[in-house]
Design a protein around this motif. Structure first.
Motif, PDB file in Angstrom:
ATOM      1  N   THR A  14     -14.415   6.305  19.506  1.00 35.75           N
ATOM      2  CA  THR A  14     -13.395   5.617  18.716  1.00 35.75           C
ATOM      3  C   THR A  14     -12.003   6.162  18.996  1.00 35.75           C
ATOM      4  O   THR A  14     -11.802   7.370  19.040  1.00 35.75           O
ATOM      5  CB  THR A  14     -13.701   5.763  17.212  1.00 35.75           C
ATOM      6  N   THR A  15     -11.054   5.265  19.156  1.00 30.40           N
ATOM      7  CA  THR A  15      -9.635   5.615  19.175  1.00 30.40           C
ATOM      8  C   THR A  15      -9.061   5.096  17.873  1.00 30.40           C
ATOM      9  O   THR A  15      -9.309   3.953  17.483  1.00 30.40           O
ATOM     10  CB  THR A  15      -8.920   4.986  20.380  1.00 30.40           C
ATOM     11  N   TRP A  16      -8.296   5.948  17.198  1.00 31.94           N
ATOM     12  CA  TRP A  16      -7.810   5.623  15.859  1.00 31.94           C
ATOM     13  C   TRP A  16      -6.419   5.022  15.888  1.00 31.94           C
ATOM     14  O   TRP A  16      -5.516   5.548  16.534  1.00 31.94           O
ATOM     15  CB  TRP A  16      -7.820   6.873  14.978  1.00 31.94           C
ATOM     16  N   LEU A  17      -6.254   3.925  15.171  1.00 28.63           N
ATOM     17  CA  LEU A  17      -4.963   3.274  14.963  1.00 28.63           C
ATOM     18  C   LEU A  17      -4.505   3.746  13.580  1.00 28.63           C
ATOM     19  O   LEU A  17      -5.061   3.327  12.565  1.00 28.63           O
ATOM     20  CB  LEU A  17      -5.125   1.758  15.006  1.00 28.63           C
ATOM     21  N   VAL A  18      -3.529   4.638  13.550  1.00 29.02           N
ATOM     22  CA  VAL A  18      -3.217   5.387  12.341  1.00 29.02           C
ATOM     23  C   VAL A  18      -1.955   4.882  11.644  1.00 29.02           C
ATOM     24  O   VAL A  18      -0.914   4.696  12.264  1.00 29.02           O
ATOM     25  CB  VAL A  18      -3.049   6.892  12.672  1.00 29.02           C
ATOM     26  N   ASP A  19      -2.082   4.717  10.344  1.00 28.87           N
ATOM     27  CA  ASP A  19      -0.957   4.460   9.453  1.00 28.87           C
ATOM     28  C   ASP A  19      -0.886   5.661   8.517  1.00 28.87           C
ATOM     29  O   ASP A  19      -1.826   5.910   7.753  1.00 28.87           O
ATOM     30  CB  ASP A  19      -1.185   3.161   8.675  1.00 28.87           C
ATOM     31  N   VAL A  20       0.199   6.442   8.607  1.00 29.61           N
ATOM     32  CA  VAL A  20       0.366   7.638   7.786  1.00 29.61           C
ATOM     33  C   VAL A  20       0.979   7.249   6.446  1.00 29.61           C
ATOM     34  O   VAL A  20       1.988   6.548   6.394  1.00 29.61           O
ATOM     35  CB  VAL A  20       1.265   8.677   8.494  1.00 29.61           C
ATOM     36  N   LYS A  21       0.362   7.714   5.382  1.00 28.28           N
ATOM     37  CA  LYS A  21       0.832   7.471   4.023  1.00 28.28           C
ATOM     38  C   LYS A  21       1.200   8.812   3.395  1.00 28.28           C
ATOM     39  O   LYS A  21       0.329   9.608   3.076  1.00 28.28           O
ATOM     40  CB  LYS A  21      -0.261   6.795   3.175  1.00 28.28           C
ATOM     41  N   GLY A  22       2.469   9.067   3.252  1.00 28.77           N
ATOM     42  CA  GLY A  22       2.930  10.309   2.645  1.00 28.77           C
ATOM     43  C   GLY A  22       2.923  10.223   1.132  1.00 28.77           C
ATOM     44  O   GLY A  22       3.461   9.279   0.556  1.00 28.77           O
ATOM     45  N   ARG A  23       2.299  11.199   0.493  1.00 30.30           N
ATOM     46  CA  ARG A  23       2.230  11.252  -0.956  1.00 30.30           C
ATOM     47  C   ARG A  23       2.365  12.709  -1.399  1.00 30.30           C
ATOM     48  O   ARG A  23       2.017  13.627  -0.661  1.00 30.30           O
ATOM     49  CB  ARG A  23       0.889  10.713  -1.487  1.00 30.30           C
ATOM     50  N   ARG A  24       2.826  12.905  -2.626  1.00 35.27           N
ATOM     51  CA  ARG A  24       2.886  14.247  -3.190  1.00 35.27           C
ATOM     52  C   ARG A  24       1.584  14.523  -3.938  1.00 35.27           C
ATOM     53  O   ARG A  24       0.971  13.614  -4.467  1.00 35.27           O
ATOM     54  CB  ARG A  24       4.080  14.375  -4.136  1.00 35.27           C
ATOM     55  N   PHE A  25       1.187  15.787  -3.969  1.00 34.77           N
ATOM     56  CA  PHE A  25      -0.040  16.188  -4.659  1.00 34.77           C
ATOM     57  C   PHE A  25       0.274  17.385  -5.544  1.00 34.77           C
ATOM     58  O   PHE A  25       0.460  18.481  -5.016  1.00 34.77           O
ATOM     59  CB  PHE A  25      -1.115  16.559  -3.635  1.00 34.77           C
ATOM     60  N   PRO A  26       0.425  17.234  -6.833  1.00 43.22           N
ATOM     61  CA  PRO A  26       0.315  16.001  -7.593  1.00 43.22           C
ATOM     62  C   PRO A  26       1.641  15.246  -7.587  1.00 43.22           C
ATOM     63  O   PRO A  26       2.673  15.778  -7.215  1.00 43.22           O
ATOM     64  CB  PRO A  26      -0.005  16.500  -9.003  1.00 43.22           C
ATOM     65  N   SER A  27       1.581  13.993  -8.039  1.00 41.85           N
ATOM     66  CA  SER A  27       2.803  13.225  -8.251  1.00 41.85           C
ATOM     67  C   SER A  27       3.013  13.099  -9.748  1.00 41.85           C
ATOM     68  O   SER A  27       2.109  13.378 -10.524  1.00 41.85           O
ATOM     69  CB  SER A  27       2.702  11.852  -7.584  1.00 41.85           C
ATOM     70  N   GLY A  28       4.182  12.672 -10.146  1.00 44.33           N
ATOM     71  CA  GLY A  28       4.478  12.532 -11.570  1.00 44.33           C
ATOM     72  C   GLY A  28       5.023  13.815 -12.155  1.00 44.33           C
ATOM     73  O   GLY A  28       4.499  14.891 -11.872  1.00 44.33           O
ATOM     74  N   ASP A  29       6.098  13.706 -12.906  1.00 42.99           N
ATOM     75  CA  ASP A  29       6.717  14.898 -13.497  1.00 42.99           C
ATOM     76  C   ASP A  29       6.112  15.252 -14.848  1.00 42.99           C
ATOM     77  O   ASP A  29       5.812  16.406 -15.105  1.00 42.99           O
ATOM     78  CB  ASP A  29       8.231  14.684 -13.638  1.00 42.99           C
ATOM     79  N   GLU A  30       5.971  14.262 -15.712  1.00 41.94           N
ATOM     80  CA  GLU A  30       5.468  14.541 -17.054  1.00 41.94           C
ATOM     81  C   GLU A  30       3.944  14.568 -17.091  1.00 41.94           C
ATOM     82  O   GLU A  30       3.339  15.424 -17.715  1.00 41.94           O
ATOM     83  CB  GLU A  30       5.985  13.486 -18.028  1.00 41.94           C
TER      84      GLU A  30
END
Length: 181
Positions: A53-69
């Motif tokens: 398999t060759t991977w067609l990649v879409d990178v999704k940047g997220r914070r861990f955790p997200s949300g302040d409150e």
């Protein structure tokens, strides 16, 4: 060329380089045009792996955790256009190419999506890279905002389907993602 202003994609590219994984960074400045004149969202990377398999990649940047409150872990939203476009790329490239969402989590606290030894340091930040195959993501995705055309997997489904990127790329032994660390 990858968007090096996007720290998630820059960290992902450095991760690939540091592990000797062959890849092509795609110029995502403009949408690609198909033969019929329709446009398609560009993917981020084409990544080779030891298997068929060759991977067609879409990178999704997220914070861990997200949300302040209220801390929110395992954010995994995408757009319906991302799903459609990645599926079109699979069709265009053929049978040995598969779409892959790579969630690049910028680890902000004491908990992380992966064990500490699997985190990747880049420019003073820690990242956890987990991946979900397009076919798995699309099968379970639920609409979260019709006006923004966004979808996501329920957290329990995402945690069941998400795989450490090292494993997907054949860089280490398989390991399940367990409870939040």
């Amino acid at each position: 060329m990858a968007n090096r202003d996007n720290h998630y994609e820059a960290a992902f590219e450095e991760y690939l380089r540091s592990r000797g994984v062959p890849y092509v960074a795609v110029d995502e400045a403009k949408r690609s045009l198909l033969g019929n004149g329709a446009s398609i969202k560009s993917l981020d990377f084409i990544v080779s792996s030891p298997g068929p398999t060759t991977w067609l990649v879409d990178v999704k940047g997220r914070r861990f955790p997200s949300g302040d409150e209220q801390k929110q872990y395992w954010k995994n939203w995408s757009t319906a256009d991302d799903l459609r476009s990645l599926a079109q790329w699979e069709e265009l490239f053929g049978d040995s190419f598969r779409g892959l969402f790579v969630f690049a989590y910028d680890v902000l606290g004491d908990r992380s999506p992966l064990p500490a030894e699997q985190l990747f340091e880049h420019r003073g930040k820690l990242y956890g890279f987990v991946a979900v195959r397009l076919s798995d993501y699309a099968a379970g995705a639920r609409c979260i905002s019709p006006s923004w055309d966004t979808v996501a997997l329920p957290s329990a489904d995402f945690r069941r389907l998400a795989t450490p990127l090292d494993e997907i790329l054949g860089l280490e032994e398989p390991e399940q993602i367990g409870p939040d660390r």
